[in-house]
Design an enzyme around this catalytic site. Structure first.
Site, short mmCIF file in Angstrom:
data_model
loop_
_atom_site.label_atom_id
_atom_site.label_comp_id
_atom_site.label_asym_id
_atom_site.label_seq_id
_atom_site.Cartn_x
_atom_site.Cartn_y
_atom_site.Cartn_z
CB SER A 136 -14.75 -6.00 -13.78
OG SER A 136 -14.39 -6.20 -12.22
N GLY B 296 -16.39 1.93 -15.29
CA GLY B 296 -15.03 1.50 -15.05
C GLY B 296 -14.81 0.41 -13.86
CE1 TYR C 217 -4.14 -1.77 -0.44
CE2 TYR C 217 -3.00 -3.26 1.19
CZ TYR C 217 -4.04 -2.86 0.10
OH TYR C 217 -5.06 -3.91 -0.31
CG HIS D 138 -13.98 -1.11 -1.97
ND1 HIS D 138 -14.01 -1.74 -3.02
CD2 HIS D 138 -15.03 -1.70 -1.50
CE1 HIS D 138 -14.69 -2.53 -3.17
NE2 HIS D 138 -15.67 -2.38 -2.23
CD GLN E 62 -16.39 -0.97 -7.00
OE1 GLN E 62 -16.07 -2.18 -6.92
NE2 GLN E 62 -16.59 -0.53 -8.23
CG ASP F 173 -7.69 6.46 -7.29
OD1 ASP F 173 -8.53 7.40 -7.06
OD2 ASP F 173 -7.83 5.92 -8.28
NE ARG G 92 -3.36 0.11 -5.08
CZ ARG G 92 -4.70 -0.35 -4.88
NH1 ARG G 92 -5.15 -1.21 -3.85
NH2 ARG G 92 -5.78 0.16 -5.39
CG LEU H 38 -11.52 -0.39 -22.55
CD1 LEU H 38 -11.65 0.75 -23.45
CD2 LEU H 38 -10.15 -0.36 -22.01
CB CYS I 160 -3.57 4.28 17.60
SG CYS I 160 -5.23 5.05 17.93
#
Ligand code: NAD
Ligand code: ZN
Length: 232
Positions: free
Chosen positions: A176, A174, A55, A108, A90, A93, A58, A201, A135
């Site tokens: 699936s 976008g 992550y 998500h 979902q 980013d 990402r 797509l 934390c």
């Protein structure tokens, strides 16, 4: 209808043209890892270093990425449409926010957020997270990426279901259609008589459930659809 209520669901495909790989992209980040290893609570328990570093990579990619015409068009719709618009994603980013969208429902989770596995407190994630970070609220070494992994319950489901129950138009972009509960939203929308639109797509797993399908790249199909809504 003058001011239809619109619910939009976006998936990895809307960020593909911003250079962020989709799930099934060959050679991408996801192709190099098994889902069970990097996107499940069990994977995190087994090898937290691997998961945190996945992550971190990402997050760094998302930080560099630039929103595209698809994200821009949805932000414009949110600002200019006179009826309700709920934007559910979902994606983790943050590109909808970069494009100027407000109140994005991150079902998500989000890369720029950290979550305490002990007390559920959330705080802004540093660009690079470390295993065992404490934390700020309960001081347990239980920080984790604020990402909904497979086997966990997506966020904000009540709000999403309420909006779907009142939707006049449901649009999936976008995605699936493989990951539930998001893949089931089209059925909820149909149940209340909403018009359903897919922009993808390739045809999704659930393409047969949509009345209006607009194949192609999100950077082209989404602005065209938004123009249509704003001028109708
Ligand atoms: P997915 O990868 O399963 O599907 C992406 C879909 O987008 C495909 O059907 C593909 O045909 C389509 N697509 C590819 N390029 C496109 C383009 N330019 N324009 C329009 N459509 C395009 O992704 P998903 O359905 O979002 O679901 C899988 C899970 O993967 C989700 O949980 C999501 O959180 C996660 N994920 C998120 C990101 C991100 O945050 N950017 C990236 C990869 C995976
Ligand atoms: Zn805590």
């Amino acid at each position: 209808m003058a001011h239809p209520s619109i619910v939009i669901l976006t998936g990895a495909g809307i960020s593909a043209e911003s250079g962020l790989g989709t799930f099934r992209d060959e050679g991408g980040l996801w192709a190099q890892h098994r889902i069970e290893d990097v996107a499940t609570p069990e994977g995190f328990a087994r090898d937290p270093e691997l998961v945190v570093s996945f992550y971190n990579t990402r997050r760094a990619q998302a930080h560099e990425a630039v929103h595209n015409a698809g994200h821009d068009a949805l932000a414009r719709l949110q600002h200019e449409h006179k009826g309700e618009v709920l934007l559910v994603t979902q994606n983790v980013d943050g590109l909808h926010e970069k494009a100027g969208s407000v109140d994005v429902v991150h079902m998500h989770g989000a890369l720029d957020s950290a979550l305490c596995g002990a007390c559920d407190h959330r705080w802004p994630a540093p660009l690079k997270m470390h295993v065992g970070e404490t934390c700020p609220k309960c001081n347990q070494p239980s920080a984790r990426p604020d990402i909904v992994w497979f086997g966990e319950i997506p966020y904000h489901m009540d709000r999403i279901e309420q909006a779907l129950a009142q939707a006049d138009i449901f649009v999936a972009i976008g995605t699936s259609g493989n990951v539930y509960p998001a893949a089931g939203f089209v059925q909820m929308a149909r149940h209340v008589g909403a018009k359903t639109v897919e922009m993808n797509l390739d045809p999704s797993e659930t393409v047969a459930l949509f009345e209006d399908t607009r194949p192609g790249k999100a950077s082209l199909t989404v602005p065209q659809w938004v123009d249509g809504i704003l001028t109708s």
